[in-house]
Design a protein around this motif. Sequence first.
Motif, PDB file in Angstrom:
ATOM      1  N   PHE A   1       0.827  -1.183   0.163  1.00  0.00           N
ATOM      2  CA  PHE A   1      -0.132  -0.039   0.033  1.00  0.00           C
ATOM      3  C   PHE A   1       0.912   1.278   0.005  1.00  0.00           C
ATOM      4  O   PHE A   1       0.951   1.655   0.976  1.00  0.00           O
ATOM      5  N   ARG A   2       1.679   1.433  -1.110  1.00  0.00           N
ATOM      6  CA  ARG A   2       2.541   2.511  -1.556  1.00  0.00           C
ATOM      7  C   ARG A   2       2.804   2.962  -2.755  1.00  0.00           C
ATOM      8  O   ARG A   2       1.814   2.262  -3.614  1.00  0.00           O
ATOM      9  N   HIS A   3       3.606   3.507  -3.120  1.00  0.00           N
ATOM     10  CA  HIS A   3       4.098   3.910  -4.448  1.00  0.00           C
ATOM     11  C   HIS A   3       4.601   2.746  -5.234  1.00  0.00           C
ATOM     12  O   HIS A   3       6.068   2.582  -5.203  1.00  0.00           O
ATOM     13  N   HIS A   4       3.804   1.653  -5.598  1.00  0.00           N
ATOM     14  CA  HIS A   4       4.352   0.518  -6.176  1.00  0.00           C
ATOM     15  C   HIS A   4       3.220   0.127  -7.087  1.00  0.00           C
ATOM     16  O   HIS A   4       1.855   0.428  -7.067  1.00  0.00           O
ATOM     17  N   VAL A   5       3.693  -0.899  -7.915  1.00  0.00           N
ATOM     18  CA  VAL A   5       2.713  -1.287  -9.282  1.00  0.00           C
ATOM     19  C   VAL A   5       1.475  -2.024  -8.613  1.00  0.00           C
ATOM     20  O   VAL A   5       0.295  -1.516  -9.262  1.00  0.00           O
ATOM     21  N   THR A   6       1.461  -2.794  -7.594  1.00  0.00           N
ATOM     22  CA  THR A   6       0.401  -3.329  -7.430  1.00  0.00           C
ATOM     23  C   THR A   6      -0.761  -2.102  -6.745  1.00  0.00           C
ATOM     24  O   THR A   6      -1.854  -2.466  -7.032  1.00  0.00           O
ATOM     25  N   ALA A   7      -0.267  -1.246  -6.119  1.00  0.00           N
ATOM     26  CA  ALA A   7      -1.315  -0.027  -5.666  1.00  0.00           C
ATOM     27  C   ALA A   7      -1.625   0.695  -6.640  1.00  0.00           C
ATOM     28  O   ALA A   7      -2.802   1.152  -6.681  1.00  0.00           O
ATOM     29  N   HIS A   8      -0.809   0.676  -7.640  1.00  0.00           N
ATOM     30  CA  HIS A   8      -1.283   1.603  -8.947  1.00  0.00           C
ATOM     31  C   HIS A   8      -2.535   0.824  -9.595  1.00  0.00           C
ATOM     32  O   HIS A   8      -3.462   1.378  -9.939  1.00  0.00           O
ATOM     33  N   LEU A   9      -2.257  -0.393  -9.863  1.00  0.00           N
ATOM     34  CA  LEU A   9      -3.131  -1.066 -10.331  1.00  0.00           C
ATOM     35  C   LEU A   9      -4.498  -1.355  -9.490  1.00  0.00           C
ATOM     36  O   LEU A   9      -5.646  -1.321 -10.324  1.00  0.00           O
ATOM     37  N   LEU A  10      -4.264  -1.338  -8.134  1.00  0.00           N
ATOM     38  CA  LEU A  10      -5.756  -1.604  -7.283  1.00  0.00           C
ATOM     39  C   LEU A  10      -6.256  -0.389  -6.856  1.00  0.00           C
ATOM     40  O   LEU A  10      -7.312  -0.367  -6.355  1.00  0.00           O
ATOM     41  N   GLN A  11      -5.565   0.977  -7.009  1.00  0.00           N
ATOM     42  CA  GLN A  11      -6.322   1.917  -6.073  1.00  0.00           C
ATOM     43  C   GLN A  11      -7.423   2.397  -6.186  1.00  0.00           C
ATOM     44  O   GLN A  11      -8.114   2.890  -5.166  1.00  0.00           O
ATOM     45  N   THR A  12      -8.228   2.127  -7.501  1.00  0.00           N
ATOM     46  CA  THR A  12      -9.664   2.624  -7.641  1.00  0.00           C
ATOM     47  C   THR A  12     -10.639   1.352  -7.429  1.00  0.00           C
ATOM     48  O   THR A  12     -11.888   1.426  -7.415  1.00  0.00           O
ATOM     49  N   VAL A  13      -9.975   0.059  -7.196  1.00  0.00           N
ATOM     50  CA  VAL A  13     -10.795  -1.125  -7.232  1.00  0.00           C
ATOM     51  C   VAL A  13     -11.704  -1.146  -5.986  1.00  0.00           C
ATOM     52  O   VAL A  13     -12.736  -1.392  -6.022  1.00  0.00           O
ATOM     53  N   PHE A  14     -11.172  -0.505  -5.012  1.00  0.00           N
ATOM     54  CA  PHE A  14     -12.002  -0.682  -3.811  1.00  0.00           C
ATOM     55  C   PHE A  14     -13.365   0.302  -3.749  1.00  0.00           C
ATOM     56  O   PHE A  14     -14.413  -0.080  -3.162  1.00  0.00           O
ATOM     57  N   LEU A  15     -13.343   1.272  -4.567  1.00  0.00           N
ATOM     58  CA  LEU A  15     -14.371   2.379  -4.809  1.00  0.00           C
ATOM     59  C   LEU A  15     -15.357   1.476  -5.352  1.00  0.00           C
ATOM     60  O   LEU A  15     -16.654   1.806  -5.590  1.00  0.00           O
ATOM     61  N   ARG A  16     -14.918   0.446  -6.429  1.00  0.00           N
ATOM     62  CA  ARG A  16     -15.848  -0.175  -7.391  1.00  0.00           C
ATOM     63  C   ARG A  16     -16.861  -1.307  -6.572  1.00  0.00           C
ATOM     64  O   ARG A  16     -17.386  -1.804  -7.353  1.00  0.00           O
ATOM     65  N   HIS A  17     -16.469  -1.959  -5.603  1.00  0.00           N
ATOM     66  CA  HIS A  17     -17.303  -2.399  -4.624  1.00  0.00           C
ATOM     67  C   HIS A  17     -18.884  -1.992  -4.382  1.00  0.00           C
ATOM     68  O   HIS A  17     -18.851  -0.894  -4.194  1.00  0.00           O
ATOM     69  N   ASP A  18     -19.760  -2.856  -4.735  1.00  0.00           N
ATOM     70  CA  ASP A  18     -21.153  -2.232  -4.302  1.00  0.00           C
ATOM     71  C   ASP A  18     -21.174  -2.164  -2.766  1.00  0.00           C
ATOM     72  O   ASP A  18     -21.162  -3.226  -2.113  1.00  0.00           O
ATOM     73  N   GLU A  19     -21.383  -0.907  -2.291  1.00  0.00           N
ATOM     74  CA  GLU A  19     -21.442  -0.821  -0.831  1.00  0.00           C
ATOM     75  C   GLU A  19     -22.749  -1.461  -0.111  1.00  0.00           C
ATOM     76  O   GLU A  19     -22.665  -1.540   1.145  1.00  0.00           O
ATOM     77  N   GLU A  20     -23.749  -1.801  -1.081  1.00  0.00           N
ATOM     78  CA  GLU A  20     -24.916  -2.474  -0.371  1.00  0.00           C
ATOM     79  C   GLU A  20     -24.903  -3.988  -0.371  1.00  0.00           C
ATOM     80  O   GLU A  20     -25.395  -4.475   0.700  1.00  0.00           O
ATOM     81  N   ARG A  21     -23.588  -4.539  -0.710  1.00  0.00           N
ATOM     82  CA  ARG A  21     -23.396  -5.795  -0.790  1.00  0.00           C
ATOM     83  C   ARG A  21     -22.084  -6.085   0.008  1.00  0.00           C
ATOM     84  O   ARG A  21     -21.972  -7.343   0.372  1.00  0.00           O
ATOM     85  N   PHE A  22     -20.823  -5.354  -0.107  1.00  0.00           N
ATOM     86  CA  PHE A  22     -19.810  -5.463   0.351  1.00  0.00           C
ATOM     87  C   PHE A  22     -19.226  -4.394   1.311  1.00  0.00           C
ATOM     88  O   PHE A  22     -19.514  -3.289   1.084  1.00  0.00           O
TER      89      PHE A  22
END
Length: 296
Positions: free
Chosen positions: A91-112
């Motif tokens: 969770f830093r300036h790293h390629v994995t965080a670059h790829l994932l950074q907006t994935v968390f916002l894309r979860h349906d808040e009513e289900r997850f």
Amino acid sequence: VIDWEERDHLFERLKNVTESQLAHRHLTTVGPYYSLLSPYDQEQMMGIAESHAIKAYDKIKYLKDFMPPTFGLELEPPIYRLRVGYIMADFRHHVTAHLLQTVFLRHDEERFEVFCYALNKDDRSAFRFRIRQSVGDDHFRDMSGIPDHNVAITVNNDLVDLLIDTDYYKSRLSILALRPAPIQVNFLAHPGTSGAAFVDHIVADRIVAPPDHALFFSESILYMSHHYQVNDHRASYPPRRDRTVAQIRQKEGLPLGKFVFCNFNGLYKIEPAAFELWVRIMHRVPDSVLWLGKEN
């Protein structure tokens, strides 16, 4: 840039050492991630992963009897929302965080309901800030410097139903070995088997994990229909409106009138056969150049 002169000889020596270590059931010198970048066959790569998974389990097995009774319970239907946890040291300036950074916002808040467990220190990067902001301070856990069993207890106390490991070195696999969540998944950064009996599934595609290779995965394979890798380059590097293409090329030292091929992977990932193929392609594309990442 890259010296391959003794590559085959050195890899042959490395394979011989690894085969001996596997035959004697010793921890292999090569880790699971780097085995994917070396000329091992599928059986050897699984053996390497298993040796490191066994080490991770042996490290904490004496603690299992002292864990709270909520450890090891089977998944039950969520009362309200499915609780999903993401755990990694990037969770830093790293390629994995670059790829994932907006994935968390894309979860349906009513289900997850989403939690993040950061095993690394805060680098104060925009990537970590953006991820933390997307899940909320109360769902972002800074676990840097925290022992494995205490991280596992935190995950378990959060009643996480599904724990997703997005680390690529798998250096903290002992956390998952304690089984803090009913379902545990290997995803993204390490596109190979964890070799661990305590990791249930791996998210992959048919290129990364061909169905006829399923025998060499300790996990059951969850196939994405197209590509397993999320990629958020539009958020990481949006188009520059304040500069022209010519200005950007000039800044980077790139020729203005040529076609630019690029690969920004670590140089250690580039194999001679792949590089030879690139050169053949470039010979067929007049006025082209190859742009590589700079490592030193």
